[in-house]
Scaffold this motif. Structure first.
Motif, PDB file in Angstrom:
ATOM      1  N   ILE A  28       7.432  -2.843  -8.073  1.00 18.42           N
ATOM      2  CA  ILE A  28       6.785  -1.691  -8.715  1.00 18.42           C
ATOM      3  C   ILE A  28       7.533  -1.370 -10.000  1.00 18.42           C
ATOM      4  O   ILE A  28       8.761  -1.387 -10.028  1.00 18.42           O
ATOM      5  CB  ILE A  28       6.811  -0.444  -7.800  1.00 18.42           C
ATOM      6  N   ALA A  30       7.316   1.926 -12.192  1.00 17.29           N
ATOM      7  CA  ALA A  30       6.748   3.272 -12.271  1.00 17.29           C
ATOM      8  C   ALA A  30       7.139   3.887 -13.609  1.00 17.29           C
ATOM      9  O   ALA A  30       8.226   4.434 -13.765  1.00 17.29           O
ATOM     10  CB  ALA A  30       7.242   4.119 -11.107  1.00 17.29           C
ATOM     11  N   ASP A  31       6.244   3.763 -14.581  1.00 13.59           N
ATOM     12  CA  ASP A  31       6.487   4.223 -15.946  1.00 13.59           C
ATOM     13  C   ASP A  31       6.050   5.672 -16.095  1.00 13.59           C
ATOM     14  O   ASP A  31       4.880   5.988 -15.940  1.00 13.59           O
ATOM     15  CB  ASP A  31       5.704   3.325 -16.904  1.00 13.59           C
ATOM     16  N   ASP A  35       2.000   6.088 -16.336  1.00 10.08           N
ATOM     17  CA  ASP A  35       1.361   6.373 -15.053  1.00 10.08           C
ATOM     18  C   ASP A  35       1.901   7.678 -14.467  1.00 10.08           C
ATOM     19  O   ASP A  35       2.580   7.676 -13.448  1.00 10.08           O
ATOM     20  CB  ASP A  35       1.612   5.200 -14.098  1.00 10.08           C
ATOM     21  N   ASN A  38       1.521   8.494 -10.590  1.00 10.80           N
ATOM     22  CA  ASN A  38       2.202   7.687  -9.592  1.00 10.80           C
ATOM     23  C   ASN A  38       3.197   8.568  -8.835  1.00 10.80           C
ATOM     24  O   ASN A  38       3.959   9.319  -9.426  1.00 10.80           O
ATOM     25  CB  ASN A  38       2.916   6.527 -10.297  1.00 10.80           C
ATOM     26  N   TYR A  40       5.938   7.834  -7.369  1.00 10.47           N
ATOM     27  CA  TYR A  40       7.326   7.557  -7.731  1.00 10.47           C
ATOM     28  C   TYR A  40       7.713   8.355  -8.966  1.00 10.47           C
ATOM     29  O   TYR A  40       8.815   8.879  -9.064  1.00 10.47           O
ATOM     30  CB  TYR A  40       7.527   6.069  -8.014  1.00 10.47           C
ATOM     31  N   VAL A  41       6.785   8.434  -9.900  1.00 10.44           N
ATOM     32  CA  VAL A  41       7.031   9.174 -11.131  1.00 10.44           C
ATOM     33  C   VAL A  41       7.169  10.660 -10.814  1.00 10.44           C
ATOM     34  O   VAL A  41       8.078  11.329 -11.299  1.00 10.44           O
ATOM     35  CB  VAL A  41       5.909   8.921 -12.158  1.00 10.44           C
ATOM     36  N   GLY A  46      10.225   8.101 -12.480  1.00 15.02           N
ATOM     37  CA  GLY A  46      10.031   6.723 -12.905  1.00 15.02           C
ATOM     38  C   GLY A  46      11.185   5.845 -12.518  1.00 15.02           C
ATOM     39  O   GLY A  46      12.266   6.299 -12.153  1.00 15.02           O
TER      40      GLY A  46
END
Length: 82
Positions: A28, A30-31, A35, A38, A40-41, A46
């Motif tokens: 993954i 996660a930017d 994104d 997301n 994770y973000v 990120g």
């Protein structure tokens, strides 16, 4: 905000890497800019998820330390499978 290895290649999902000398793969990316929805973000701001099945399992490296010195780029599959 893309993430980069210390060798200056951009980190991309599917990259084969070495994590502490062990073979692993990027699962993954996660930017936070690319994104924002997301999870994770939302949770971590990120980062990247690395899969290394022998010792670590999965390791999430948060964005501020994505230049993780023990993560080395090895190879990238240029042809995507269907």
């Amino acid at each position: 905000m893309p993430f980069f290895y210390q060798s200056s290649e951009e980190i991309i999902v599917g990259d084969r890497v070495s994590l502490h000398g062990l073979p692993a793969r990027v699962e993954i990316v996660a930017d936070p800019e690319g994104d924002p929805e997301n999870w994770y973000v939302t949770e971590y701001g990120g980062g990247i998820m690395i899969a290394e099945p022998e010792q670590f399992g999965h390791l999430f490296i948060p964005a501020p330390v994505c230049d993780y010195e023990d993560l080395d780029f090895l190879a990238r599959d240029l042809v995507k499978s269907p």
